[in-house]
Write a protein that holds these residues in place. Structure first.
Motif, PDB file in Angstrom:
ATOM      1  N   ASP A 292       0.840  -1.194   0.000  1.00 18.19           N
ATOM      2  CA  ASP A 292       0.000   0.000   0.000  1.00 18.19           C
ATOM      3  C   ASP A 292       0.877   1.246   0.000  1.00 18.19           C
ATOM      4  O   ASP A 292       1.809   1.375   0.794  1.00 18.19           O
ATOM      5  N   GLY A 293       0.563   2.157  -0.891  1.00 19.49           N
ATOM      6  CA  GLY A 293       1.248   3.443  -0.883  1.00 19.49           C
ATOM      7  C   GLY A 293       2.564   3.477  -1.605  1.00 19.49           C
ATOM      8  O   GLY A 293       3.238   4.505  -1.608  1.00 19.49           O
ATOM      9  N   ILE A 294       3.002   2.384  -2.230  1.00 18.57           N
ATOM     10  CA  ILE A 294       4.253   2.370  -2.988  1.00 18.57           C
ATOM     11  C   ILE A 294       3.951   1.922  -4.413  1.00 18.57           C
ATOM     12  O   ILE A 294       3.466   0.806  -4.622  1.00 18.57           O
ATOM     13  N   GLU A 295       4.200   2.784  -5.373  1.00 13.64           N
ATOM     14  CA  GLU A 295       3.971   2.432  -6.771  1.00 13.64           C
ATOM     15  C   GLU A 295       5.208   1.724  -7.309  1.00 13.64           C
ATOM     16  O   GLU A 295       6.333   2.153  -7.066  1.00 13.64           O
ATOM     17  N   VAL A 296       5.009   0.647  -8.029  1.00 12.67           N
ATOM     18  CA  VAL A 296       6.116  -0.120  -8.585  1.00 12.67           C
ATOM     19  C   VAL A 296       6.036  -0.118 -10.106  1.00 12.67           C
ATOM     20  O   VAL A 296       4.993  -0.421 -10.674  1.00 12.67           O
ATOM     21  N   LEU A 297       7.131   0.249 -10.744  1.00 10.99           N
ATOM     22  CA  LEU A 297       7.260   0.146 -12.186  1.00 10.99           C
ATOM     23  C   LEU A 297       8.133  -1.064 -12.449  1.00 10.99           C
ATOM     24  O   LEU A 297       9.336  -1.037 -12.216  1.00 10.99           O
ATOM     25  N   ARG A 298       7.524  -2.121 -12.893  1.00  6.25           N
ATOM     26  CA  ARG A 298       8.233  -3.395 -13.000  1.00  6.25           C
ATOM     27  C   ARG A 298       8.777  -3.587 -14.415  1.00  6.25           C
ATOM     28  O   ARG A 298       8.044  -3.510 -15.396  1.00  6.25           O
ATOM     29  N   LEU A 299      10.065  -3.873 -14.507  1.00  5.23           N
ATOM     30  CA  LEU A 299      10.694  -4.168 -15.780  1.00  5.23           C
ATOM     31  C   LEU A 299      10.702  -5.674 -15.977  1.00  5.23           C
ATOM     32  O   LEU A 299      11.241  -6.406 -15.152  1.00  5.23           O
ATOM     33  N   ASP A 300      10.102  -6.136 -17.055  1.00 11.41           N
ATOM     34  CA  ASP A 300       9.934  -7.572 -17.277  1.00 11.41           C
ATOM     35  C   ASP A 300      11.209  -8.165 -17.847  1.00 11.41           C
ATOM     36  O   ASP A 300      11.405  -8.247 -19.053  1.00 11.41           O
TER      37      ASP A 300
END
Length: 372
Positions: free
Chosen positions: A313-321
């Motif tokens: 909650d409250g942490i945005e993750v930009l995930r690199l595949d």
């Protein structure tokens, strides 16, 4: 290609590779939708859409119980070989920190998983070896290798001459340079940095603190992390957003409280409104920051290459595949094995950045926002 379509196409490709890697036959039952969601890291809507297209293409069908089963095996972009003609391929990695295994380096292990799936689908054999071990093999053993994929941007450069002297197709993975004569496949880390900033560009009066990782025995920043920083810096400059950088040393056992104190001091002095961590290795740090009341109102995000297992909650993750990156590297190696005379090139893996999370809670106001 829009985001939904890209996710569907990636899911289709990965399901098709799974059918071949597991050597499934017509009539075999495929994994459940829930299992596919977990394995592919996508939503059930995306999985169902991919399955529907595979059914339309005749690769899958449904039995009388409406369970998805194999209809016909898909064609692969590289030939399937019989067991007697299997080729031996090697994925060799050169970590900047000594004595680390493949499983201990998230970015390497994710890349290898993608490579492994592709190679197995083509009926060949893939081995993973630490760089030092691979280079110490005798010449007879090296002569049995049909192709090499290598990674380790900081430490591989001094070994390139040896790797190229083996005279077998070679693909570098996540190599940060465009060198003549070298084939490489890389994630677009620069674009990831840009998206980390631009995902919130509608906000006003933004002051960003970018956190990078540095180990005590390294005098330079890891090239992928540096590319993420350059992308973030460029995007911030273009939109007039204030951005500064803080290096976080994570070697020592007590690094976490020291890092929290350093971030708190910097955030207070610069009036920081958001924090972007350039590596998933800093996930524990952002968790601590989220729990600290002095950071109330500061938005948090991470550009992750495989370290973050699930969202908070409250942490945005930009995930690199990274698995898709590995798959693209394997595909390039097979192209070279079929035609070694091809012109060398650097390939940026297709858009493989995904956003996920988020329930952001504002305790003071009692407000909950769902962000997607």
């Amino acid at each position: 290609m829009n985001t939904d379509r890209r996710k569907r196409e990636n899911a289709k490709e990965q399901i098709a590779f799974h059918l071949q890697a597991e050597r499934m036959q017509a009539g075999d039952r495929i994994p459940s939708e829930r299992k596919l969601c977990d394995v592919l890291g996508v939503s059930r809507i995306t999985v169902r859409s991919a399955l529907s297209e595979l059914i339309k293409e005749g690769i899958l069908s449904r039995n009388d119980k409406n369970v998805a089963i194999v209809g016909k095996l898909p064609e692969t972009s590289a030939p399937i070989h019989s067991a007697s003609k299997q080729r031996k391929l090697v994925f060799t990695y050169f970590p900047s920190q000594p004595n680390l295994s493949l499983k201990e380096i998230a970015i390497f292990s994710k890349v290898y998983h993608g490579i492994e799936r592709y190679v197995h689908a083509c009926g060949d054999i893939i081995y993973s070896q630490a760089g030092a071990n691979f280079l110490s093999m005798n010449e007879t053993e090296k002569a049995t290798v049909s192709g090499i994929m290598a990674t380790g941007a900081l430490t591989i450069k001094g070994r390139l001459k040896i790797l190229r002297s083996l005279n077998v197709p070679l693909v570098l993975v996540n190599w940060p340079h465009s060198d003549p004569g070298l084939n490489s496949v890389s994630t677009d880390f620069y674009e990831a940095g840009q998206k980390a900033v631009l995902s919130r560009k509608s906000s006003s009066n933004r002051r960003i603190l970018f956190l990078s990782v540095r180990f005590n025995n390294e005098n330079v920043i890891q090239p992928p992390l540096l590319e993420i920083w350059y992308g973030a810096l460029t995007a911030a400059s273009e939109y007039g957003i204030e951005i500064s950088r803080l290096h976080v040393e994570i070697d020592e056992s007590d690094w976490l409280p020291k890092a929290v104190a350093a971030v708190k001091r910097t955030a207070r002095n610069k009036g920081i409104t958001e924090i972007i961590a350039g590596s998933g290795q800093l996930h524990p740090l952002l968790r601590k920051i989220r729990e600290d009341n002095s950071f109330h109102g500061v938005s948090l995000s991470i550009v992750d290459s495989g370290w973050v297992e699930k969202a908070d909650d409250g942490i945005e993750v930009l995930r690199l595949d990274m698995e898709t990156c590995g798959l693209s590297a394997a595909r390039r190696l097979y192209d070279l094995m079929s035609d070694p005379a091809q012109r060398a090139m650097r390939i940026l893996a297709p858009e493989i950045i995904d956003f996920y999370i988020t329930i952001i809670t504002h305790p003071a106001a009692g407000e909950i926002m769902i962000v997607n």
